[in-house]
Structure formats: C-alpha cells, structure tokens
Design an enzyme around this catalytic site. Structure first.
Site, PDB file in Angstrom:
ATOM      1  N   GLU A  70      40.372  47.229  10.392  1.00 20.52           N
ATOM      2  CA  GLU A  70      40.158  46.968  11.817  1.00 20.52           C
ATOM      3  C   GLU A  70      39.947  45.481  12.029  1.00 20.52           C
ATOM      4  O   GLU A  70      39.264  44.813  11.238  1.00 20.52           O
ATOM      5  CB  GLU A  70      38.934  47.741  12.310  1.00 20.52           C
ATOM      6  CG  GLU A  70      38.549  47.467  13.759  1.00 20.52           C
ATOM      7  CD  GLU A  70      37.365  48.327  14.204  1.00 20.52           C
ATOM      8  OE1 GLU A  70      37.347  49.530  13.874  1.00 20.52           O
ATOM      9  OE2 GLU A  70      36.464  47.784  14.865  1.00 20.52           O
TER      10      GLU A  70
ATOM     11  N   GLU B  98      34.745  41.559  21.435  1.00 21.15           N
ATOM     12  CA  GLU B  98      33.700  42.555  21.272  1.00 21.15           C
ATOM     13  C   GLU B  98      32.338  41.927  21.544  1.00 21.15           C
ATOM     14  O   GLU B  98      32.050  40.809  21.109  1.00 21.15           O
ATOM     15  CB  GLU B  98      33.715  43.160  19.867  1.00 21.15           C
ATOM     16  CG  GLU B  98      32.769  44.337  19.722  1.00 21.15           C
ATOM     17  CD  GLU B  98      32.861  45.008  18.367  1.00 21.15           C
ATOM     18  OE1 GLU B  98      32.639  46.234  18.298  1.00 21.15           O
ATOM     19  OE2 GLU B  98      33.148  44.309  17.370  1.00 21.15           O
TER      20      GLU B  98
END
Length: 315
Positions: A132, A137
């Site tokens: 990932e 974020e």
C-alpha cells in the site's frame, strides 16, 4: 511508454535517486469520466471506523456523490444524527477499475474532507499481498499530510534521503509498530485539512517505478508548479519536478516482492484505528469522544468532502 533519464548519487549516506522519466497519458479524467473510472465499495471498513460505506445508487440518492462544472464531489452524510445502535455515518470508498504498477498519477484537488473524527485518504493498494502507498492521509484536521508505505516484512527506508519532507519512521512492515508504516510528513501545513482548503487546494502527484516511489505536492498558490502539472498534456517529464516531498527508494526493500498492481482508492472514514484512538483524538483538541462526536454532530461534517478538478494518469 517510459524513458528513464540519468541518475545522480546523494552523499552520506549514498543513495542513488533517478532524476525522472517521461510518460505518456493513458487516462484524462474529470467530472463524469472520473466517476466512471471508479467503482463504489460497500464493504466493512478495514480500519474499523464509525462509517458505513455505501454503493453508488445510495450515494446518488443521498447526495453523497455529484458531478457539476466537470468536477467530482464525494462527501459524507451531514444531516443524520446517529444513535449508538445505528450503523456508522454514511460515506464513500471508491476504487479504480484499472490497476497500475509503473505510472504517474496527478490529482488536482480543490477541497479535501475536514473535521474532528475524519480520516480521509487517497492511496494505491492491493492489500495485503501487494502493499500500500498512502498519498494523502491524515486525521482530525492535524497537519501536515502524511505519505507512507505499508508492506510485508523486510522492507525499510534509508534514514536520510533526498526529499523535502521529514521521515516519521523507516520500518515499512505493516505488522510492526502498530501498522504505522514508513511515513513522511510533508513540510507544508497547507498540504492537509482546513489550511489546504482555505488556500484553494493543490496538486498531489505520485511517480511509481520499479526502483522508487516519489510523491509531490504543490500548493494552489505556489509559483513553482511545473507546467505539466497545472496544464497536463499528452506527456510529462518528471525530471523537471524538482525534489519530491516524499521519496521511497528500493535500497533496502525489494519492490518486486513487496509491491504489485495497485488500485487507486479514495475513501473517507470516521474514528477507527487511527482517528479514533483515544490518545490521538484527545491530542487533536477535538471535543467529547470520537464516536460520540461523530454520532451527534452531523452539521459539523458539512465541509467533509473531496472535490476533484481532475485526475491524469500516465504510463
């Protein structure tokens, strides 16, 4: 098609960084074409958030997705008060219909979700087997943005490398350190949350190759935005983009075994493993507890939405 340019060596410690490459555009997405290139995932939240990910028909019926002026907006419900026995707050999780390995993706973002209890993300993933890459974020409006890798075992990053951001950790193993991954904080408080939004947003770009991953950020008002970022054409040359905000080389991580084909995922959850951690939530200065706040304050989430001007992908 991809053409590598020459490399140079960074001293102390020695880490070779490829200057860049040229790529040809494979997708030019905006408004409805952006939406059509993705599918809604009405699945249980992998991060255990106070959220209900809805399908596309529910998102349309509830006004959680819209296209206007060739822009795509994705938002969470901001009208419903929840009881403790209700499902989580309705929101979105979309996944690209195409998977990518070597590529560049340029996200022109006008607005990102903000608010206490929020945890928005833009990432590339095919978890758990193919790793990932988190491009955007953060939680609870806490700046700056964090970029990170999450992998299997035996993947680390050099403590010193050529990037403008600050390393938050070098162990990328998702099963170490509470799955914090090997993160990099972008050296710009306007890279995330309310400050990003009040500045008109900006551009995020990821360049992923077989030997490195770079993430770039430019503020909307920056005078150093490359011309092929603010006016994307049929090809780009990443060697003109300067030093990345985050740089992840394969020096101590075999990319061929840790990363495979990734879907682009865009999602918004609430609370959960990170935003809802009691210590993290309290440190953010947010009121009450995360779940109680999310349940009882729907109007607080009127600005909890992504607005995308475009997404251009090059390979």
């Amino acid at each position: 098609m991809r053409i590598d340019f020459h490399s140079f060596v960074i001293l102390a410690p020695a880490v070779t960084m490829t200057l860049g490459a040229t790529y040809q555009r494979s997708s030019q997405l905006a408004g409805q074409s952006f939406l059509d290139a993705f599918s809604f995932q009405a699945i249980p939240d992998p991060t255990n958030g106070r959220v209900t990910y809805v399908n596309e028909s529910t998102a349309e019926a509830d006004g959680l997705v819209s296209v206007a002026n060739n822009k795509l907006t994705l938002r969470a419900d901001y009208t419903t008060t929840l009881s403790s026995s209700d499902p989580g707050r309705k929101s979105f999780r979309i996944e690209s219909n195409i998977q990518y390995e070597t590529h560049v993706a340029i996200f022109d973002i006008a607005h990102m979700p903000q608010g206490c209890g929020t945890w928005p993300a833009i990432l590339g993933a095919n978890w758990p087997n193919e790793g990932e890459v988190d491009i955007v974020e953060g939680v609870n409006d806490q700046t700056p943005n964090t970029c990170s890798l999450h992998t299997g075992s035996n993947c680390t990053m050099p403590s010193s490398r050529s990037m403008t951001g600050t390393s938050d950790g070098t162990d990328c193993d998702a099963y170490d350190n509470g799955n914090s991954g090997c993160g990099v904080s972008i050296n710009d408080n306007k890279s995330y949350g309310p400050q990003f939004n009040s500045n008109g947003g900006g551009w995020y770009a990821i360049e992923r190759s077989s030997s490195y991953i770079k993430i770039f950020f430019w503020e909307r008002t920056s005078d150093s935005v490359p011309s092929d970022i603010n006016s994307p054409g049929s090809s780009i040359n990443t060697s003109n983009w300067g030093t990345p905000a985050a740089y992840f080389p394969d020096t101590d991580c075999d990319f061929s075994t840790h990363f495979g084909e990734h879907n682009i995922i865009i999602n918004l959850t609430f609370c959960g493993d990170w935003a809802g951690s009691s210590s993290v939530y309290a440190a953010s200065g947010c009121p009450s507890t995360c779940v109680d706040y999310v349940n009882n304050n729907p109007s607080a989430f009127s600005n909890t939405y992504f607005e995308f001007n475009s997404l251009n992908i090059y390979q």
